[in-house]
Scaffold this active site. Sequence first.
Site, PDB file in Angstrom:
ATOM      1  N   HIS A   1     -33.957-127.633 -91.989  1.00 49.68           N
ATOM      2  CA  HIS A   1     -34.477-126.698 -92.745  1.00 49.68           C
ATOM      3  C   HIS A   1     -35.496-125.771 -92.277  1.00 49.68           C
ATOM      4  O   HIS A   1     -35.456-124.718 -92.126  1.00 49.68           O
ATOM      5  CB  HIS A   1     -35.032-127.354 -94.201  1.00 49.68           C
ATOM      6  CG  HIS A   1     -35.828-126.315 -95.130  1.00 49.68           C
ATOM      7  ND1 HIS A   1     -34.818-126.097 -96.307  1.00 49.68           N
ATOM      8  CD2 HIS A   1     -36.696-125.587 -95.012  1.00 49.68           C
ATOM      9  CE1 HIS A   1     -35.655-124.973 -96.988  1.00 49.68           C
ATOM     10  NE2 HIS A   1     -36.778-124.854 -96.286  1.00 49.68           N
ATOM     11  N   GLU A   2     -36.538-126.316 -91.668  1.00 47.21           N
ATOM     12  CA  GLU A   2     -37.279-125.503 -90.812  1.00 47.21           C
ATOM     13  C   GLU A   2     -36.806-124.629 -89.766  1.00 47.21           C
ATOM     14  O   GLU A   2     -37.295-123.719 -89.538  1.00 47.21           O
ATOM     15  CB  GLU A   2     -38.713-126.365 -90.593  1.00 47.21           C
ATOM     16  CG  GLU A   2     -39.242-127.041 -91.781  1.00 47.21           C
ATOM     17  CD  GLU A   2     -39.749-126.148 -92.937  1.00 47.21           C
ATOM     18  OE1 GLU A   2     -39.759-124.874 -92.770  1.00 47.21           O
ATOM     19  OE2 GLU A   2     -39.776-126.582 -94.114  1.00 47.21           O
TER      20      GLU A   2
ATOM     21  N   HIS B   1     -35.548-121.466 -90.864  1.00 44.98           N
ATOM     22  CA  HIS B   1     -36.433-120.494 -91.042  1.00 44.98           C
ATOM     23  C   HIS B   1     -36.874-119.906 -89.710  1.00 44.98           C
ATOM     24  O   HIS B   1     -36.884-118.599 -89.532  1.00 44.98           O
ATOM     25  CB  HIS B   1     -37.933-120.785 -91.721  1.00 44.98           C
ATOM     26  CG  HIS B   1     -37.949-121.183 -93.109  1.00 44.98           C
ATOM     27  ND1 HIS B   1     -37.613-120.243 -94.122  1.00 44.98           N
ATOM     28  CD2 HIS B   1     -37.821-122.176 -93.679  1.00 44.98           C
ATOM     29  CE1 HIS B   1     -37.675-120.825 -95.335  1.00 44.98           C
ATOM     30  NE2 HIS B   1     -37.738-122.030 -95.012  1.00 44.98           N
TER      31      HIS B   1
ATOM     32  N   GLU C   1     -35.720-118.128 -97.147  1.00 46.87           N
ATOM     33  CA  GLU C   1     -35.232-119.279 -97.852  1.00 46.87           C
ATOM     34  C   GLU C   1     -33.569-119.417 -97.559  1.00 46.87           C
ATOM     35  O   GLU C   1     -33.248-120.547 -97.477  1.00 46.87           O
ATOM     36  CB  GLU C   1     -35.706-119.598 -99.154  1.00 46.87           C
ATOM     37  CG  GLU C   1     -35.638-120.808 -99.657  1.00 46.87           C
ATOM     38  CD  GLU C   1     -36.532-122.017 -98.901  1.00 46.87           C
ATOM     39  OE1 GLU C   1     -37.270-121.562 -98.222  1.00 46.87           O
ATOM     40  OE2 GLU C   1     -36.181-123.105 -99.175  1.00 46.87           O
TER      41      GLU C   1
HETATM   42 ZN    ZN Z   1     -37.924-123.247 -96.842  1.00 50.13          ZN
END
Ligand code: ZN
Length: 498
Positions: A263-264, A267, A293
């Site tokens: 997830h990170e 980003h 996001e």
């Molecule tokens: Zn996020």
Amino acid sequence: MPVSESTWSRLDAIWAEIADIEHAEAVLGWDEQVNLPPAAAAGRGDQIATLEGLVHARLTSPELADLLARAEAHPDLSGARRAWLRAARRRQERAVRIPADLVLEMSRAASAGFAVWQAARQAEAFPRYAPALARNLALARAYADALGGPDRYAALLGVHEPDVDLGRVEQVFAELRAALVPLVDRVLAAPPLSRAAFDQPVETGRQLAVGRDAVTAFGYDWARGREDLSAHPFSVSFGPEDCRITTRVDRDDFAAAFFATLHEAGHAIYEQGLPAAWGRSPLGQACSTAVHESQSRLWENIVGRSLPFWEFFAPRLAAEIPEAFGGFGAEDLFRAANVVRRSPIRVEADELTYNLHVLLRFELERALLADDLPVDELPSAWNAGMERLVGIRPESDREGVLQDVHWSQGAFGYFPTYTLGTVLAAQWLEVADRGSPDLWAQVRAGDFSGLLGFLRREIHGRAATVTPDELVRAVTGGPLDCGPYLRYLREKYRVLYG
Ligand code: ZN
């Protein structure tokens, strides 16, 4: 007559300074969450607040207002300069509404609130956190009032999502809730999938190593990034050359750190793809919080919880940690990654229940801001809401109201961007799929360059030259739309649960 070169060079110089100060502030913020000794919170709060004040002074200076007005008055601006001015003007207009004292006070309260939240979460003691939360809330109300408009929550939401109004957010949640609640019920009535592959102890260093391996394959560039541990996983960027991620490890739950890392990194891959030439300009920013996001949710879920990804990654995982994963194939890991369950922690939730967790926060923070919910009653309102929306009652405040960092740092009106980003991610994927029929064959072979190239071209490269609404229309030909996301979920869970 063109806008004089000196006007532009002065505007560029002012913005380069703003960007440098903000990046320095972000370094202090990263250090605060990763390295800070407990006694240093107040001093760090002052340091960050001072930098925040310097940015505010530049944004609200008469010189900037004059330069912007002079540049805007010219009829023959290039598209890039028009976009530059639009992005700069949006920041400047917002800043001039906010008194400098409030900026400093909010910044200090955010640092103090974060430190108190960390300690209260550790001690599972909400009453210790309540005064800091009340202070952040009072400041958020003052901030919303200074921004103006008929509704405080809408004003705060608009800071993150300029193009999506509160009514549209309510519609999105209503549409998703109507579709997801029966889908969750149906899935939970079917024979459960096994999560055994992830529910076994794996040593921290080895968990981190395989997470790094996966995001390296996605295209995360370690020459321009690094990974650390923190209480709440996050990513932060100090310009396109330094885009960092953090994760947290649960020795007994492999999925926690692994998917947080994906997830990170999603980003950070976005930040690494913003054009380097704009790194110190208003254009070198994410288009919006939800668009940001959409990148993390796409890599974490649409890719990271897909069967083709596990066909690629299962053999690597088995080779790196054979004693834990040697007996599990791609199908096992695909199913383990998609177990649906009523669980208390948002960041560890499956894709079906995730948005119901976000909806709870949306409801609660609106009530808090409107003074309809006293802070002291928040834990019980949280638990009741979890039961109503997700169907589970948290066993402690650590698993309940103390799990998220956002309100401790004064971030209200932020949570809906998680759901909007999730919806956008599915919209991006539908377009990528249509344009490249062998996209998933590439993923199966561990080649993510087709997908990354699509994102670089369509989303990262545009940075803030477009508004979020312009971006979604440019990429998909239409507006924000829940349809692709619901189609994606129905198809995925049909395959998984029959
Ligand atoms: Zn996020």
